[in-house]
Structures are given as structure tokens and as C-alpha cells.
Design a protein around this motif. Sequence first.
Motif, PDB file in Angstrom:
ATOM      1  N   ARG A 281     -46.571  92.099  35.268  1.00  0.00           N
ATOM      2  CA  ARG A 281     -45.717  91.840  36.403  1.00  0.00           C
ATOM      3  C   ARG A 281     -45.921  91.642  38.032  1.00  0.00           C
ATOM      4  O   ARG A 281     -44.947  91.294  38.402  1.00  0.00           O
TER       5      ARG A 281
ATOM      6  N   GLU B  14     -43.514 100.629  41.374  1.00  0.00           N
ATOM      7  CA  GLU B  14     -43.601 101.199  40.285  1.00  0.00           C
ATOM      8  C   GLU B  14     -44.805 102.321  39.615  1.00  0.00           C
ATOM      9  O   GLU B  14     -44.030 102.735  39.649  1.00  0.00           O
TER      10      GLU B  14
ATOM     11  N   ILE C 167     -37.156  99.391  35.556  1.00  0.00           N
ATOM     12  CA  ILE C 167     -38.683  98.994  35.445  1.00  0.00           C
ATOM     13  C   ILE C 167     -38.691  97.363  34.754  1.00  0.00           C
ATOM     14  O   ILE C 167     -38.480  97.822  33.238  1.00  0.00           O
TER      15      ILE C 167
END
Length: 295
Positions: free
Chosen positions: A175, A246, A293
Motif C-alpha cells: 500500500r 488504514e 481501503i
Amino acid sequence: RILQWNRSCAGFRNARTQTLNHNHSPRVHHNHTPRCFASDANPVILRRLDADSEVFLIGTAHVSRKSAADVRALMQQVKPTHVFLELDAERAAKLRADASNDPLASNLINSLLNSKNSASFGASVVEMFLRLLYNAMRAAGLVQGGEFVAAIEESEKIGAEIVYFDRHYRTTLSRIAQEAPKDVMSVLKLMLDPKERAKAESELNLKEFVGLEERVNSLLFRDRVRKLVSSVRSTAPHVTTALLDERDLIMTNALKSANHERIVAVVGMAHMDGIENLWQQPQAVVERKLRAIPA
């Protein structure tokens, strides 16, 4: 050993100083969730109104021996049934073998350089910025170490069940690699503008963090870590979302979904505000944010 903390909410200031000792585990009896989030307390008690369950959430600074000692003291006094750690199983195994070798930290920059964006100048700029921030993240508790090993050892002594409630570190690295190019312009400005760089370095106090445990211990105060995170977010908001926000969602969801009598949750200090803020939101809202997400 006595471990004391104050709840910062106005409604809890009077006669709400909680003292932990070996003969008493405090309970915060209230009928509603305090409205003043996030507090500056550490640790804090989070209670579910729909279950007889409470969470003792403690924030840590990785390179501080005091954090490890505080975690041990809290666990010995609270005697939790379950211990939630900001780790995944693979990171936990590697930290137990070598507490100084956190795979999330050691692979952070390599992941960015080896990503599909690594050939771009922008990725190189963000890579430089991440190197600049690495020591700051260590001091803020974003890179874990001795306090997690201490929590595992104490769990085994008292028979508490260990739960690793962070997402896998490889997912976090992926990510970060996805989001880093979005921060190129602000990071580039920071790296090329001497005034901006000097301002950032002054706010982060990087030189003071390195090798000086007394400086690191000063970051066991949430208000100071809050300023550090704010500074990082202003320059690299997308990376901060991937690295911090997140994971706050994932860990809060795990705590909200747990139905255990007494939990001690150990997280890096930079996660305290996010978890405490998300705790007051309805579970449906947290789940909706989780679904948003990116994969």
C-alpha cells in the motif's frame, strides 16, 4: 510498582485518577462514551456498552526501555485474559528471534524502490523522504521491538491468549508503494526548499531522537507524537494513510469485534489517537471505512 494515569476528559477529572496495583484492577464506570476524543492519557480504558468487556490500550515508543517496563507493569497489574499486539504472526516470530529486526521497517524502503514506480524520479524523491522519516517513526512507536517481546513473555507467564491484530506487513508495504507517488510534489518541495526542509527537521527533531533514550521517552507523551504525525501528514498524506490510518481502522475493528473480559492492547504511540477516535464511532461506520481501503 504503581502505574498511574489521568483521564483527560472533563467529566472524568474529578475522582477519576486511576491507580493500578497488584491487588486492584480499575474499572471506569460510566454510561456513555466520553466526548472529548482524543485524550492525552496513556494508557486509556475503552469500554463496550453492549458487553462486559474493557480494553486497556497502551501506546509505546519502540526504542524506549521504559515502554517495555510499562507494558510489563500494566499486564502484571491488570492480568488480562487476552493481549492484542500491533503485529502480524510473521513479524511477531521475527521479533521474538531478534527484537531489533522488524521486517516492516527493514523492508519499507526496499519495497518502494522495487515497486513498479521505482524507476520514476518521484519515487526516488519519496524514498529520500522516507529515509528522513525513518528515525522519527522509530521514536513514535511505528516500528515495534522490545515492548512487544515483553508483552509476549508476560502473556505466557499469566496464561493470557495472544492476538496479533495488525494486517500483514507485506500488505502495508504494498500500500505504501501504491500511495507514495501521489505525494511526490509536496515531498519534492520539502526536499528542494531549504526553508521547508529546515522547518520539517526542526518540527521532527530527528537529531535529538537518534541514540538518546531520554529524548525518545519524551515522546511517550501523546501530544508530542500528535504534532509529529501532523507534520508528517502535511507533507506525505497518502503515505500516512497507508502506514497509519488504514491500520488504525483494522486494529479498531478487531478490538470492537472482540468479546473478551479484559484486554490489554499494545500499539505504537502514533496509533493511539486514531484508535481512540474510531472507538466512539458505530461499528457499521468502521466497517464501511474498512471496505473502502484499496486492495
